[in-house]
Design a protein around this motif. Structure first.
Motif, short mmCIF file in Angstrom:
data_model
loop_
_atom_site.label_atom_id
_atom_site.label_comp_id
_atom_site.label_asym_id
_atom_site.label_seq_id
_atom_site.Cartn_x
_atom_site.Cartn_y
_atom_site.Cartn_z
N HIS A 246 -29.68 36.01 -21.88
CA HIS A 246 -29.88 36.88 -23.03
C HIS A 246 -30.82 36.26 -24.06
O HIS A 246 -31.15 36.91 -25.08
CB HIS A 246 -28.53 37.22 -23.70
N ALA A 247 -31.28 35.01 -23.83
CA ALA A 247 -32.25 34.41 -24.74
C ALA A 247 -33.69 34.75 -24.34
O ALA A 247 -34.59 34.74 -25.18
CB ALA A 247 -32.07 32.89 -24.77
N ARG A 248 -33.92 35.02 -23.05
CA ARG A 248 -35.29 35.27 -22.59
C ARG A 248 -35.93 36.50 -23.26
O ARG A 248 -37.10 36.45 -23.65
CB ARG A 248 -35.31 35.42 -21.07
N PRO A 249 -35.20 37.64 -23.38
CA PRO A 249 -35.85 38.78 -24.06
C PRO A 249 -36.27 38.44 -25.49
O PRO A 249 -37.35 38.84 -25.93
CB PRO A 249 -34.76 39.86 -24.03
N ALA A 250 -35.40 37.70 -26.24
CA ALA A 250 -35.77 37.33 -27.60
C ALA A 250 -36.96 36.39 -27.61
O ALA A 250 -37.85 36.49 -28.47
CB ALA A 250 -34.57 36.67 -28.30
N ALA A 251 -37.02 35.47 -26.64
CA ALA A 251 -38.16 34.56 -26.56
C ALA A 251 -39.43 35.32 -26.23
O ALA A 251 -40.51 35.05 -26.80
CB ALA A 251 -37.88 33.48 -25.51
N ALA A 252 -39.34 36.27 -25.30
CA ALA A 252 -40.52 37.06 -24.95
C ALA A 252 -41.02 37.88 -26.12
O ALA A 252 -42.24 38.01 -26.34
CB ALA A 252 -40.19 37.97 -23.76
N GLU A 253 -40.11 38.44 -26.91
CA GLU A 253 -40.51 39.24 -28.06
C GLU A 253 -41.24 38.38 -29.09
O GLU A 253 -42.19 38.85 -29.74
CB GLU A 253 -39.28 39.89 -28.69
N ARG A 254 -40.83 37.13 -29.25
CA ARG A 254 -41.47 36.24 -30.22
C ARG A 254 -42.68 35.51 -29.64
O ARG A 254 -43.32 34.74 -30.34
CB ARG A 254 -40.44 35.22 -30.72
N GLY A 255 -42.96 35.73 -28.36
CA GLY A 255 -44.09 35.05 -27.75
C GLY A 255 -43.84 33.58 -27.50
O GLY A 255 -44.76 32.76 -27.58
N VAL A 256 -42.60 33.21 -27.22
CA VAL A 256 -42.21 31.82 -26.98
C VAL A 256 -41.94 31.63 -25.50
O VAL A 256 -41.20 32.41 -24.89
CB VAL A 256 -40.96 31.43 -27.80
N GLU A 257 -42.54 30.61 -24.92
CA GLU A 257 -42.28 30.28 -23.52
C GLU A 257 -40.95 29.54 -23.41
O GLU A 257 -40.75 28.52 -24.08
CB GLU A 257 -43.40 29.41 -22.96
#
Length: 376
Positions: A246-257
C-alpha cells in the motif's frame, strides 16, 4: 427521717437534676462545638457534687465560719474545674481536627503531571492524635488516602497510555488512507500498467486500517488497555511486502522510486501488527520526505543474531541538532504539519521488542536502522 437519709436523698436529687440538665445541655452544645460539649460533660458531675454539698452544709448545724470555708473551697474548685475542663476539651478538639484534616486530604488531587506517589513522598509527615481511638481512625484514613492515591495514579497512567495509543493509531491511519487515495487516482488516470498493483495496495491498506479500527473499538469498550498478544515468530520479509503493497501507489503519485531488498528468511519474536506499523511509519516518512524524483530503499537482512531493518531515503539530510530528538513524542522539527507521533511510536515499539533504532544523516538523505533480536 435520719440525717443520713436526708443527706442521701439530697445527693440523689441533686445528681438527678444535674444529669437531666446536663443531658439537654450536651445535646445543644455538641451542635455548636465539641469543646463546649466536652466542657459541659465535664462540669455536670462537678455541679451535682457542689449542689449536694451546698444543700447539706446549709441544713447542718455548723458554725458560719465552717460553712463559709466549705463554700470557698467549693467555689475555688469549681472555677479550677472549669478551666481544667476547658483545657482538656481544647486538647481533644485539636486531635479531632487532625482527623478532619486527614479526611480532607482524601480528596486532594495532585497537580497535572505530578504522580500521586511523588506528591505523597514530598509532603511532610502529618501529626497523629494521641487518643487511641482517634489515632486508629487517623491511621485508617491515611491507609485509605494511600490506596486512593495509588488508584488515581494508575488511572492517570492508563488514561495517558490510552490517549497515546489513540494518537498513534489515528496518526497511522493517514498512511493507508494516502495509499488508497493514490491508488484510486492512479487507476482513474491510467498511471498503472498493471492495475493489480493498485488493487493489491488498496486491499493491504484496507486490511491495515481494519486492524487499527478494531484496536480503537477495544479501547472504547473497555476501561483497560488492550492486552498485548503473545510474542510469536514474525517473518519480517512478509511484513515488509505488506507495507510496500500500500506504499507503492503513494510513492508513484509523489514520483518517488521505491525499492526493497530482502536477504533470505529473517524472523523475530514479536507482534506482527506493531512491527508492521514500525515499517509503515519509516517508509511513509521516507516517501513523504524524499520528494519528486527521490528514491527510497528498504532492506531486511540478518546479521550477528539480529534482524537489521534499514530505510534509506533522499530527503536531503537532517540537522545534527535534531537527530537526538526525532523519537520524542510531539517533536516535529522542520516537518510542518506532522503530528510528531510516528517516530515516537517506532522508538517505543522497538524498545519493547528489545531492539535499538538509530538515525544517521547522509549527503543525500538519511538512513534509519532498526536492530531486533532474531528468532532462533
Amino acid at each position: 427521717m435520719t440525717d443520713v437519709q436526708f443527706m442521701v436523698l439530697v445527693t440523689v436529687a441533686c445528681t438527678a437534676v444535674a444529669g437531666v440538665v446536663g443531658l439537654v445541655a450536651v445535646r445543644l452544645a455538641r451542635r455548636l462545638s465539641l469543646t463546649l460539649a466536652l466542657l459541659v460533660a465535664a462540669l455536670v458531675p462537678v455541679a451535682a457534687v457542689v449542689a449536694a454539698l451546698a444543700l447539706n452544709v446549709s441544713a447542718m448545724f455548723i458554725s458560719p465560719h465552717d460553712a463559709s470555708v466549705v463554700r470557698l473551697v467549693l467555689g475555688t474548685a469549681s472555677v479550677l474545674e472549669v478551666l481544667l475542663a476547658l483545657a482538656l476539651g481544647r486538647m481533644v478538639a485539636g486531635e479531632v481536627r487532625l482527623v478532619v484534616d486527614g479526611a480532607r486530604r482524601l480528596g486532594q488531587v495532585p497537580p497535572p503531571g505530578e504522580r500521586a506517589d511523588v506528591g505523597a513522598s514530598a509532603r511532610p509527615a502529618q501529626p497523629t492524635p494521641a487518643t487511641a481511638e482517634l489515632a486508629a481512625v487517623m491511621a485508617e484514613l491515611e491507609t485509605t488516602r494511600e490506596r486512593l492515591a495509588a488508584s488515581r495514579a494508575a488511572e492517570q497512567a492508563a488514561q495517558q497510555a490510552r490517549r497515546q495509543i489513540i494518537g498513534f493509531v489515528s496518526h497511522d491511519l493517514v498512511s493507508p488512507l494516502s495509499g488508497i487515495r493514490a491508488a484510486a487516482d492512479g487507476l482513474r488516470d491510467g498511471a498503472f500498467p498493471d492495475p493489480r498493483t493498485a488493487v493489491d495496495g488498496i486491499a493491504a491498506a484496507v486490511d491495515r486500517m481494519s486492524r487499527m479500527i478494531v484496536d480503537l473499538g477495544e479501547l472504547s469498550r473497555s476501561d483497560e488497555l488492550p492486552r498485548r498478544t503473545e510474542p510469536r515468530p514474525v517473518d519480517m520479509g512478509a511484513v515488509l511486502r505488506d507495507v510496500l503493497a500500500h506504499a507503492r501507489p503513494a510513492a508513484a503519485e509523489r514520483g518517488v522510486e521505491l525499492a526493497d531488498s530482502v536477504a533470505g528468511s529473517v524472523r523475530v519474536h514479536g507482534d506482527r501488527d506493531e512491527l508492521g506499523r514500525v515499517l509503515d511509519n519509516l517508509v511513509s516518512n521516507a516517501i513523504r520526505s524524499s520528494g519528486q524524483g527521490g528514491r527510497v530503499l528498504v532492506g531486511v537482512t540478518s546479521q550477528d543474531g539480529f534482524a537489521r531493518l534499514t530505510v534509506r531515503d533522499t530527503c536531503g539530510g537532517i540537522p545534527d541538532d535534531q537527530v537526538p530528538h526525532m523519537f520524542r513524542a510531539g517533536y516535529q522539527g522542520d516537518n510542518a504539519g506532522s503530528s510528531g507521533l510516528g517516530l515516537a511510536y517506532v522508538g517505543r515499539v522497538v524498545d519493547e521488542h528489545g531492539g535499538k533504532v538509530a538515525v544517521r544523516s547522509t549527503e543525500t538523505g538519511c538512513d534509519v536502522e532498526v536492530r531486533l533480536p532474531a528468532a532462533e
